[in-house]
Each structure stands twice: as structure tokens, then as C-alpha cells.
Design an enzyme around this catalytic site. Sequence first.
Site, PDB file in Angstrom:
ATOM      1  N   SER A 153      48.346  42.269  48.230  1.00 43.77           N
ATOM      2  CA  SER A 153      46.896  42.079  48.151  1.00 43.77           C
ATOM      3  C   SER A 153      46.427  40.934  49.029  1.00 43.77           C
ATOM      4  O   SER A 153      47.168  39.990  49.325  1.00 43.77           O
ATOM      5  CB  SER A 153      46.511  41.787  46.698  1.00 43.77           C
ATOM      6  OG  SER A 153      45.150  41.444  46.579  1.00 43.77           O
ATOM      7  N   ASN A 154      45.151  41.008  49.409  1.00 41.39           N
ATOM      8  CA  ASN A 154      44.484  39.886  50.067  1.00 41.39           C
ATOM      9  C   ASN A 154      44.311  38.700  49.131  1.00 41.39           C
ATOM     10  O   ASN A 154      44.128  37.570  49.585  1.00 41.39           O
ATOM     11  CB  ASN A 154      43.100  40.320  50.563  1.00 41.39           C
ATOM     12  CG  ASN A 154      43.159  41.169  51.824  1.00 41.39           C
ATOM     13  OD1 ASN A 154      44.140  41.163  52.556  1.00 41.39           O
ATOM     14  ND2 ASN A 154      42.088  41.910  52.072  1.00 41.39           N
ATOM     15  N   ARG A 174      31.399  42.855  47.369  1.00 43.30           N
ATOM     16  CA  ARG A 174      32.684  43.431  47.777  1.00 43.30           C
ATOM     17  C   ARG A 174      32.705  43.763  49.269  1.00 43.30           C
ATOM     18  O   ARG A 174      33.697  43.493  49.954  1.00 43.30           O
ATOM     19  CB  ARG A 174      32.966  44.681  46.942  1.00 43.30           C
ATOM     20  CG  ARG A 174      34.223  45.449  47.334  1.00 43.30           C
ATOM     21  CD  ARG A 174      35.463  44.590  47.233  1.00 43.30           C
ATOM     22  NE  ARG A 174      36.678  45.366  47.442  1.00 43.30           N
ATOM     23  CZ  ARG A 174      37.877  44.845  47.664  1.00 43.30           C
ATOM     24  NH1 ARG A 174      38.023  43.528  47.723  1.00 43.30           N
ATOM     25  NH2 ARG A 174      38.941  45.616  47.834  1.00 43.30           N
ATOM     26  N   ASP A 196      48.048  48.274  46.229  1.00 46.41           N
ATOM     27  CA  ASP A 196      46.914  47.390  46.447  1.00 46.41           C
ATOM     28  C   ASP A 196      46.393  46.961  45.078  1.00 46.41           C
ATOM     29  O   ASP A 196      46.610  47.658  44.068  1.00 46.41           O
ATOM     30  CB  ASP A 196      45.832  48.149  47.227  1.00 46.41           C
ATOM     31  CG  ASP A 196      44.525  47.399  47.273  1.00 46.41           C
ATOM     32  OD1 ASP A 196      44.521  46.255  47.757  1.00 46.41           O
ATOM     33  OD2 ASP A 196      43.514  47.952  46.800  1.00 46.41           O
ATOM     34  N   ALA A 197      45.704  45.836  45.025  1.00 45.47           N
ATOM     35  CA  ALA A 197      45.209  45.320  43.749  1.00 45.47           C
ATOM     36  C   ALA A 197      43.760  45.727  43.477  1.00 45.47           C
ATOM     37  O   ALA A 197      43.467  46.514  42.563  1.00 45.47           O
ATOM     38  CB  ALA A 197      45.351  43.798  43.714  1.00 45.47           C
ATOM     39  N   TYR A 198      42.831  45.195  44.289  1.00 40.45           N
ATOM     40  CA  TYR A 198      41.407  45.327  43.993  1.00 40.45           C
ATOM     41  C   TYR A 198      40.879  46.706  44.371  1.00 40.45           C
ATOM     42  O   TYR A 198      40.944  47.120  45.526  1.00 40.45           O
ATOM     43  CB  TYR A 198      40.629  44.236  44.721  1.00 40.45           C
ATOM     44  CG  TYR A 198      41.095  42.849  44.358  1.00 40.45           C
ATOM     45  CD1 TYR A 198      41.048  42.406  43.039  1.00 40.45           C
ATOM     46  CD2 TYR A 198      41.605  41.986  45.319  1.00 40.45           C
ATOM     47  CE1 TYR A 198      41.491  41.138  42.688  1.00 40.45           C
ATOM     48  CE2 TYR A 198      42.045  40.709  44.979  1.00 40.45           C
ATOM     49  CZ  TYR A 198      41.989  40.297  43.659  1.00 40.45           C
ATOM     50  OH  TYR A 198      42.440  39.052  43.316  1.00 40.45           O
TER      51      TYR A 198
END
Length: 238
Positions: A130-131, A53, A22-24
Site C-alpha cells: 500500500s501507499n 480520495r 492493495d489496502a485502500y
Amino acid sequence: MTDPATSPAIDPFCTITACVFDAYGTLFDIASPVQRMGPRLGEKGAELIGLWRRRQLEYSWLRSLMNRYCDFWQITEESLDYALGALNFPADAGLRQDLLDTFLTLDAFPDAVQTLRLLRENGFRTAILSNGTPTMLHAAGDAAGVTPLIDLLLSVESTGCYKPDPSVYRHAVQRLDVPPERVLFVSANGWDVAGATAYGLRTVWINRNGLPIEELGLQPTATLTSLSNLVGLLRLPR
């Protein structure tokens, strides 16, 4: 026949050849705008970033449920506008734009770059799932020094829906072109780990803040406090 009680435990990570991150919140520190813009945000800075967030995630889930997909940059803008309004920040187009720009240049967590480098050096394939939009992911990855260490930058845009829809995790497996049992999904978001676990992937939850597990009836394959602990889990030479 071997007695199961005396048999050595099977290492669930011994077949892993690809790691999907995942990124964030996992590779990129979404709290970094507070440090960069602290004086401009004032005492409500941390609250603003936290609400931004939360709404960002909630809007992605709501849009998925309503079948009203839009890209993650639009969601990022709309959730920021909600947070600024909810906390009564004065209208300031410059501040709004600067906050949005920080999402393109988020800092990497201190343990991210070295862990990704070790994975690549030891023959593991690496990907981000990621989204975020491709533009967002490339910008943040370049700024954080992560892009050269990633084989694939995968956005949900290719699926038209958001995590934790099963099609998102399926997309990563298909693009990697490896069997699901050889893919390890890594995230600091408990709900995201639950989604990947439900799909059938081996998962690692990076629980940096000592949070309780999400009550969804799904357990990660392993829980770690730092990305750097993946080195030991996958038995990589340092």
C-alpha cells in the site's frame, strides 16, 4: 505433438502461493467515513470523501513525477485540506481531525476477513502492499481485524515512491522471497492492477462497481466482482 486447439487450457493461477492485496478500496472501505459522520458532513459528504480520495491519489502521482516524495499521511492531510476548501466547508479543526482519524479505523469490506482467513488456512502467504505509511496500515488493519491474517504489511515508504512505479511491486516480490510467477496481486483500483500487470505479476481486478477497464493496453489476468470470488478462482475449499 499435442494439438494446441484440443489441449486443456493452462490455469494461470495453479502456481500461485502468495497473494498481495492493495489496502485502500480493496480491503478497507474508504467510503465508511460517510456512514460514520454523515450528519456532520451534510449533503456534501459523499462528494467530500470522493474528492479527498481523488486528490490523495493525484498528489501521490504528482509527487512521484516531481521527485518530491513525502509520506502518505502528509498527502492525506494535504488532500483533505484541498477538498474541504474546494467544497467551502467552514474551518473546523475538530471536523478535520475526526476525518483524518477515520483513515486509521476504516471498516473492512464484508468479504475481506473471510477471504484472508481461507487463504491462510489453505497455506497461501498473504501481504498488503500500500501507499499508506506503516502506522496507517497497522492502525487500519488492527481496527478492521485484518492484521492477524496478513504475513507482511508492506508500505511504499521502503521504496521512496508511489504506485504504480515498478519498484513498488518489485519490493513486494523481494520481501515475499518467492518467484514473481507465484505471486498474485489483487486490487480494486484499475490503475493499480495495470501497474502490477506491467511489472509482470498475475493480477486480479476486484471490480465491485462495474467500471470499464482502464485504457492502458494492459489486461488483468482475471476480473471479479468480489474478494470472496478468489476462493473459486484459486480452487480453495470453503
